[in-house]
Design an enzyme around this catalytic site. Sequence first.
Site, PDB file in Angstrom:
ATOM      1  N   GLY A 124     165.179   1.204 -12.769  1.00  0.00           N
ATOM      2  CA  GLY A 124     163.972   1.382 -13.565  1.00  0.00           C
ATOM      3  C   GLY A 124     163.857   0.360 -14.676  1.00  0.00           C
ATOM      4  O   GLY A 124     164.330   0.588 -15.800  1.00  0.00           O
ATOM      5  N   LEU A 125     163.240  -0.771 -14.373  1.00  0.00           N
ATOM      6  CA  LEU A 125     163.076  -1.832 -15.373  1.00  0.00           C
ATOM      7  C   LEU A 125     161.587  -2.044 -15.674  1.00  0.00           C
ATOM      8  O   LEU A 125     161.166  -2.007 -16.831  1.00  0.00           O
ATOM      9  CB  LEU A 125     163.709  -3.129 -14.855  1.00  0.00           C
ATOM     10  CG  LEU A 125     163.689  -4.332 -15.795  1.00  0.00           C
ATOM     11  CD1 LEU A 125     164.596  -4.102 -17.004  1.00  0.00           C
ATOM     12  CD2 LEU A 125     164.156  -5.609 -15.066  1.00  0.00           C
ATOM     13  N   GLU A 127     157.626  -1.689 -16.195  1.00  0.00           N
ATOM     14  CA  GLU A 127     156.799  -0.640 -16.807  1.00  0.00           C
ATOM     15  C   GLU A 127     155.329  -0.920 -16.513  1.00  0.00           C
ATOM     16  O   GLU A 127     154.980  -2.026 -16.085  1.00  0.00           O
ATOM     17  CB  GLU A 127     157.050  -0.616 -18.317  1.00  0.00           C
ATOM     18  CG  GLU A 127     158.510  -0.289 -18.632  1.00  0.00           C
ATOM     19  CD  GLU A 127     158.771  -0.115 -20.124  1.00  0.00           C
ATOM     20  OE1 GLU A 127     157.873  -0.432 -20.929  1.00  0.00           O
ATOM     21  OE2 GLU A 127     159.875   0.343 -20.458  1.00  0.00           O
ATOM     22  N   GLY A 131     156.155  -6.594 -16.904  1.00  0.00           N
ATOM     23  CA  GLY A 131     156.770  -7.067 -15.671  1.00  0.00           C
ATOM     24  C   GLY A 131     157.743  -8.185 -15.966  1.00  0.00           C
ATOM     25  O   GLY A 131     158.899  -7.944 -16.305  1.00  0.00           O
ATOM     26  N   HIS A 341     148.866 -15.223  17.118  1.00  0.00           N
ATOM     27  CA  HIS A 341     148.437 -14.029  17.858  1.00  0.00           C
ATOM     28  C   HIS A 341     146.909 -13.898  17.924  1.00  0.00           C
ATOM     29  O   HIS A 341     146.395 -13.013  18.612  1.00  0.00           O
ATOM     30  CB  HIS A 341     149.002 -12.759  17.208  1.00  0.00           C
ATOM     31  CG  HIS A 341     150.448 -12.495  17.509  1.00  0.00           C
ATOM     32  ND1 HIS A 341     151.464 -13.290  17.045  1.00  0.00           N
ATOM     33  CD2 HIS A 341     151.054 -11.515  18.231  1.00  0.00           C
ATOM     34  CE1 HIS A 341     152.626 -12.811  17.458  1.00  0.00           C
ATOM     35  NE2 HIS A 341     152.408 -11.740  18.184  1.00  0.00           N
ATOM     36  N   GLU A 366     161.205  -8.637  -8.364  1.00  0.00           N
ATOM     37  CA  GLU A 366     162.494  -9.316  -8.608  1.00  0.00           C
ATOM     38  C   GLU A 366     162.300 -10.796  -8.956  1.00  0.00           C
ATOM     39  O   GLU A 366     162.950 -11.680  -8.421  1.00  0.00           O
ATOM     40  CB  GLU A 366     163.426  -9.139  -7.413  1.00  0.00           C
ATOM     41  CG  GLU A 366     163.626  -7.654  -7.121  1.00  0.00           C
ATOM     42  CD  GLU A 366     165.016  -7.321  -6.664  1.00  0.00           C
ATOM     43  OE1 GLU A 366     165.956  -8.048  -7.033  1.00  0.00           O
ATOM     44  OE2 GLU A 366     165.151  -6.317  -5.961  1.00  0.00           O
ATOM     45  N   THR A 368     158.796 -13.137 -10.034  1.00  0.00           N
ATOM     46  CA  THR A 368     157.696 -13.706  -9.249  1.00  0.00           C
ATOM     47  C   THR A 368     158.089 -15.111  -8.807  1.00  0.00           C
ATOM     48  O   THR A 368     158.996 -15.727  -9.381  1.00  0.00           O
ATOM     49  CB  THR A 368     156.427 -13.808 -10.107  1.00  0.00           C
ATOM     50  OG1 THR A 368     156.722 -14.652 -11.228  1.00  0.00           O
ATOM     51  CG2 THR A 368     155.966 -12.445 -10.612  1.00  0.00           C
ATOM     52  N   SER A 369     157.379 -15.629  -7.816  1.00  0.00           N
ATOM     53  CA  SER A 369     157.646 -17.013  -7.383  1.00  0.00           C
ATOM     54  C   SER A 369     157.507 -17.968  -8.566  1.00  0.00           C
ATOM     55  O   SER A 369     158.226 -18.961  -8.671  1.00  0.00           O
ATOM     56  CB  SER A 369     156.679 -17.408  -6.271  1.00  0.00           C
ATOM     57  OG  SER A 369     156.954 -16.648  -5.113  1.00  0.00           O
TER      58      SER A 369
END
Lengths: 414, 259
Positions: A124-125, A127, A131, A341, A366, A368-369
Site C-alpha cells: 500500500g504505497l 494514494e 503516485g 490478427h 511501479e 511510469t515509463s
Amino acid sequence: MDFLLSDEQQMAVRMVRDFGQKEVVPIIREWDRRQEMAPQVLPRMAELGILGICVPERYGGQGFDYLTLGLVCEELEAVDSTLRVVMSVHMGLNSLALLQWGTEAQREAFLIPQARGEKIAGFGLTEPGVGSDVAAMASTARRHGEDYVLNGEKMWISLATKAHHLLWFARTDLGSAGDPHDGISAFLLETDRPGVTRGDIHGKLGVRAGSTGWVHCQDVRLPAANRLGEEGEGFRIAMSCLDNGRYTVAAGATGLIRASLEASLRYANERRAFGRSISGFQLIQQKLAVMVQSYEAARLLYLRAGWMKNAGMRNTRETSLAKWYATDASFAAASEAIQIHGAYGYSDEYDVERYLRNSRGAMIYEGTSEIHQLMQAGYALGTRKDAELRCELPAYDPAYWRTPGSAPAGRRMT
Amino acid sequence: MNIVVCVKQTPDTAATVTVENGKVTWGDAPLVLNPWDEFAVEQSLRVKEAHGGKVTVISLGPEGAREALKQALAMGCDEAILLQDPSYAAADTLVASAALAAALRKLDPLDLALFGRTSVDSDTGVTAAQVARRLGWPSLTLVAAVVAVDPQGRTIEVERMLEEGRQQVRAQLPAVVSVVKEIGEPRYPSFMGIRKASKAEIPTWSAADMGLQAPSPAVSWPALIAPPRADTHCEMISADSPGEAAARLVQRLMEEKVL
C-alpha cells in the site's frame, strides 16, 4: 558468463507453464469478462508453492533463486497478467521486503505464512492523490504509547480485497518541517484489524481477472512491533521494494511479448490473403522480427537483473531499465499482434486484445515509463546515485536457502 | 508396497513428426515423459500414498531419457534407473520387454509394476503384457481405476475400461497394470521434487548388469514413409437457388468420386 538455465530452473518453468496452460488458459477469458479473479487461482498458486518460490526453506519457501522468480513471472504473464501481478505484490513488493528488512520475529509472523501461501500479501504505497510523488503522501501514523494509529487511503492496490497482509506506508513526521522523504515509515498491516475497509475497482482497461482496489484506514491501531525498519526509513524501504517488484514486472512483460509473438506466429501461418499465407508477406515478417528482438532483449535485461540479485549486487539501475524496456515493448508487441490478427484481433475471440489491455497498466505502475527515463538519464548524466541502504536484499546462497529450520544464531541477514 | 513404474521418453504430442532421409524427425520439439506414462506415475504415487513403500521409475532409452526419469522423480518417485545397452539399439517390444523384465527381476521382491497403456511414438501398446508374460505375473491392461489394493492379502482389484463397459478384475500381487487416462489427472512436479530430481544420481544398468542376454529384435523397420501431404483447396459453389446449389454440389462430389 553462463547463459544456461539449470535443470531445476528449466523444470520449474515447465511446471508453471503446465499449470497455466491446463488450469488458467481454458477459463481466463470468462473471468476477464466478469472482471473478477477466478477463485481457484490463489489457492492453487499457494498449493503448488509458487507463492514462496524464492523464499528460503526455513521461512516456509521453496528455496529457489531470484532468477527462478523472474522465469516463473515470465511464464505466468504469458498466460495472463493477473497471475504475475500476484507475484509482484505478494513476493516482489512484500515478502522480499520482509527478507530484506524484517526482524526475525517479523519474518516468523509474516513471511512464513506468506511463503507457504496461507496468507496473501500486498503493498500500500499509492494514494488517490499521490503516485510518482511518493514523498507527498497523506496517510498518517501517529504514535500512541506502544501503538501507532493509522489513517488514510490507498488506491490502485493489487489484491486489495484478497490480501491478509499489507505493507503500508504512512507519514510519521507529523508537524515536522524536515525533508518529507525522511518522514515516512513502513508498517505490516493485517487487513482484519478494526477500522480497515476495502473494495475492488471495476471498469479498468486491463488486468480485469485480477483484484485492484482501494484500502482505507480509519483510526487503525497497530502495535509498534509491526513497524518494518526504523521510523523515517519508509521511503528507502519502498524504493527497495520497487527494485524487486519492477523485476517481476519486467520478467512478466517479457512473457507478454512472447505470448504476442506466439499468437502472431500461429495466426500468420493460418491466415491466407491474396492466395498465400500472410506469413509470407514482408510487412508481417517485419512485425514478427521486431517481436523476436524485443523478447530476446527484454529477457536478457531481466535475467541480468536477476543474476545481480543472486550475487547480492545493487540493481536499481538495471531493474529500472529492464522494466521500462519490457513494458513499453510488451505494449508495442501486443498492438502489432492485433494488427497481424486484423479484425479478429480486435475481438476477444482471440487473446491478443487482452494482451494489449493488460500490457498498458505496467507502463504506469511501479514507476511510469517517464520515471524510468528520468532515472536512466540521471544515471547516465551522473546526477543520480543509489542511496546506501541499511539492509540490502541478501544474496542468494543455496546452502542457506535450502537448510530447513530456524535461522542459525550469529547469521543475521540484516 | 514396492512399486515400479516403467516409462519412456517420447516426442511431445504437439511436435510435428515427419520423415527425413529415411529417419523419423520431430525437429527441435522437446522430448517429454510419454503422456500415458504420466498417468502410470500418478497411479504409482497414489498407491504409495495409500499404503506406504517406495516407487522406482525405470526407463529403457538413450542418455536423454534421464530427463523423463527426472520428471517422474520430480513428481514424487523415489528412485530412478536407466536401462542402456548397445544390444538395445534397434529394440522392438520383444527386446524392451526382456530388458524391463530383467530389471524387475533384479528389483524383486516387488508388488506392482505400472505402465501407461501405450507410448505416443511407436504406439504398440503391448510392452506391459509382454513384461507380465515374461515374469509370469497377471496382466491387467486398460485399467481406468484401481479399486483396492491389499498388500497383506496380496490382491489387487481394478476396473478395466473396455468398449462394452467397465470390467472389474481381481488378481494376485505382484501384478502388471497398464493404465488409461481415466485413472486421474497426473500431478505437477513439486518445487521440492524438482530440487531433489535435479540432484539425483540415476544409475545405468546394462544388459550384463542384469544377467540378460538380450534377444534379437523380431521386428525391424526397413522403410519409413511420411504420409503424403494432402493438398487441399477450397472451391465455392454459387447458384441462384439452394436447390441448384445442391445439384451442383452433388455433381462435383460425384466427379471427385466422393459419392
